[in-house]
Write a protein that holds these residues in place. Structure first.
Motif, PDB file in Angstrom:
ATOM      1  N   GLU A   1      57.977  23.029 113.061  1.00 30.17           N
ATOM      2  CA  GLU A   1      59.254  22.817 113.754  1.00 30.17           C
ATOM      3  C   GLU A   1      59.327  21.409 114.340  1.00 30.17           C
ATOM      4  N   LEU A   2      58.199  20.928 114.857  1.00 32.74           N
ATOM      5  CA  LEU A   2      58.161  19.563 115.382  1.00 32.74           C
ATOM      6  C   LEU A   2      58.318  18.539 114.256  1.00 32.74           C
ATOM      7  N   MET A   3      57.777  18.858 113.092  1.00 36.22           N
ATOM      8  CA  MET A   3      57.860  17.949 111.947  1.00 36.22           C
ATOM      9  C   MET A   3      59.289  17.830 111.419  1.00 36.22           C
ATOM     10  N   ILE A   4      60.087  18.878 111.584  1.00 40.65           N
ATOM     11  CA  ILE A   4      61.475  18.839 111.113  1.00 40.65           C
ATOM     12  C   ILE A   4      62.219  17.676 111.764  1.00 40.65           C
ATOM     13  N   ALA A   5      61.982  17.476 113.055  1.00 42.20           N
ATOM     14  CA  ALA A   5      62.663  16.398 113.782  1.00 42.20           C
ATOM     15  C   ALA A   5      62.270  15.020 113.251  1.00 42.20           C
ATOM     16  N   ARG A   6      61.088  14.934 112.644  1.00 41.54           N
ATOM     17  CA  ARG A   6      60.606  13.642 112.136  1.00 41.54           C
ATOM     18  C   ARG A   6      60.980  13.378 110.676  1.00 41.54           C
ATOM     19  N   CYS A   7      61.603  14.360 110.042  1.00 39.08           N
ATOM     20  CA  CYS A   7      61.978  14.194 108.636  1.00 39.08           C
ATOM     21  C   CYS A   7      63.040  13.114 108.499  1.00 39.08           C
ATOM     22  N   THR A   8      62.883  12.302 107.458  1.00 39.30           N
ATOM     23  CA  THR A   8      63.827  11.197 107.256  1.00 39.30           C
ATOM     24  C   THR A   8      64.894  11.511 106.220  1.00 39.30           C
ATOM     25  N   THR A   9      64.649  12.494 105.378  1.00 38.76           N
ATOM     26  CA  THR A   9      65.647  12.849 104.371  1.00 38.76           C
ATOM     27  C   THR A   9      66.019  14.320 104.509  1.00 38.76           C
ATOM     28  N   LEU A  10      67.182  14.655 103.989  1.00 42.63           N
ATOM     29  CA  LEU A  10      67.651  16.035 104.019  1.00 42.63           C
ATOM     30  C   LEU A  10      66.718  16.933 103.203  1.00 42.63           C
ATOM     31  N   ALA A  11      66.242  16.426 102.074  1.00 41.46           N
ATOM     32  CA  ALA A  11      65.340  17.209 101.223  1.00 41.46           C
ATOM     33  C   ALA A  11      64.054  17.558 101.968  1.00 41.46           C
ATOM     34  N   GLU A  12      63.491  16.582 102.696  1.00 36.90           N
ATOM     35  CA  GLU A  12      62.286  16.840 103.488  1.00 36.90           C
ATOM     36  C   GLU A  12      62.572  17.880 104.561  1.00 36.90           C
ATOM     37  N   GLN A  13      63.725  17.728 105.214  1.00 41.81           N
ATOM     38  CA  GLN A  13      64.099  18.654 106.275  1.00 41.81           C
ATOM     39  C   GLN A  13      64.263  20.078 105.726  1.00 41.81           C
ATOM     40  N   GLN A  14      64.915  20.201 104.579  1.00 43.30           N
ATOM     41  CA  GLN A  14      65.116  21.527 103.981  1.00 43.30           C
ATOM     42  C   GLN A  14      63.790  22.146 103.573  1.00 43.30           C
ATOM     43  N   LYS A  15      62.899  21.337 103.009  1.00 42.11           N
ATOM     44  CA  LYS A  15      61.578  21.830 102.618  1.00 42.11           C
ATOM     45  C   LYS A  15      60.818  22.336 103.841  1.00 42.11           C
ATOM     46  N   MET A  16      60.892  21.569 104.921  1.00 40.64           N
ATOM     47  CA  MET A  16      60.195  21.948 106.143  1.00 40.64           C
ATOM     48  C   MET A  16      60.809  23.214 106.742  1.00 40.64           C
ATOM     49  N   GLN A  17      62.137  23.335 106.688  1.00 43.93           N
ATOM     50  CA  GLN A  17      62.811  24.522 107.209  1.00 43.93           C
ATOM     51  C   GLN A  17      62.416  25.759 106.402  1.00 43.93           C
ATOM     52  N   LYS A  18      62.258  25.589 105.096  1.00 42.45           N
ATOM     53  CA  LYS A  18      61.828  26.689 104.235  1.00 42.45           C
ATOM     54  C   LYS A  18      60.423  27.139 104.623  1.00 42.45           C
ATOM     55  N   GLU A  19      59.563  26.172 104.922  1.00 41.49           N
ATOM     56  CA  GLU A  19      58.204  26.497 105.341  1.00 41.49           C
ATOM     57  C   GLU A  19      58.202  27.216 106.686  1.00 41.49           C
ATOM     58  N   VAL A  20      59.083  26.774 107.600  1.00 40.03           N
ATOM     59  CA  VAL A  20      59.191  27.436 108.902  1.00 40.03           C
ATOM     60  C   VAL A  20      59.642  28.882 108.713  1.00 40.03           C
TER      61      VAL A  20
END
Length: 183
Positions: free
Chosen positions: A136-155
């Motif tokens: 969840e903390l890493m989501i805030a550090r994501c620079t692209t939407l794709a990274e954010q979506q991948k991280m959200q899927k993992e969460v």
């Protein structure tokens, strides 16, 4: 603007994975999802994916007919996304479930093994909760939407694992409590 083609593609992919999983695993002992999420009370994934596909088609028909109401559209879209995520979580956890030992009727573990299971599940719960916080903390550090979506899927996957871990913990605690009361 709604991308019906993208939703249909996701549903098609889920349908293939669900069919494969249903063939391998068969029916679950109880319905897979809450009736708030899926109207069908299926013990298999395919009927759930079919419900998602039906919702997408109905929404698309309304769109083509020019009868989409913003509040209904938002509600249906949120429901479809929740359903897709639930099926994705279920598919993602199949490998874990496959490795869980099957219990036959009447089979009982010795009490010391239940305490070992309790300690193991408490450790897993702690580790999963820490992993979820980190993601969840890493989501805030994501620079692209794709990274954010991948991280959200993992969460989301971790949330599902954590929920199942807590359910198992509660069952183990209940089993221990019942055994101690019976002596």
């Amino acid at each position: 603007m709604l991308d019906f083609r993208r939703l249909e593609d996701i549903a098609t992919q889920l349908a293939h994975e669900a069919a494969s999983t249903d063939r391998k695993r068969g029916e679950a002992p109880r319905p897979l999802f809450d009736e708030q999420l899926f109207h069908c009370r299926s013990k298999l994934l395919v009927p759930c994916v079919n419900e998602i596909r039906d919702e997408i088609r109905a929404l698309n028909r309304e769109h083509k007919a020019g009868k989409l109401h913003p509040s209904r559209t938002q509600h249906v879209c949120e429901r479809i996304v929740s359903q897709i995520q639930a099926v994705q979580r279920e598919l993602a956890t199949q490998q874990i479930r496959k490795n869980e030992p099957k219990r036959s009727a009447g089979w009982r573990k010795p009490i010391h093994e239940l305490y070992q299971d309790l300690a193991q599940h408490q450790d897993w719960e702690r580790r999963l909760a820490a992993m979820q916080r980190d993601k969840e903390l890493m989501i805030a550090r994501c620079t692209t939407l794709a990274e954010q979506q991948k991280m959200q899927k993992e969460v989301l996957a971790l949330e599902g694992r954590l929920a199942r871990c807590r359910t198992a913990l509660a069952k183990i605690e209940k089993d221990i409590s019942l055994r101690e009361r019976k002596g």
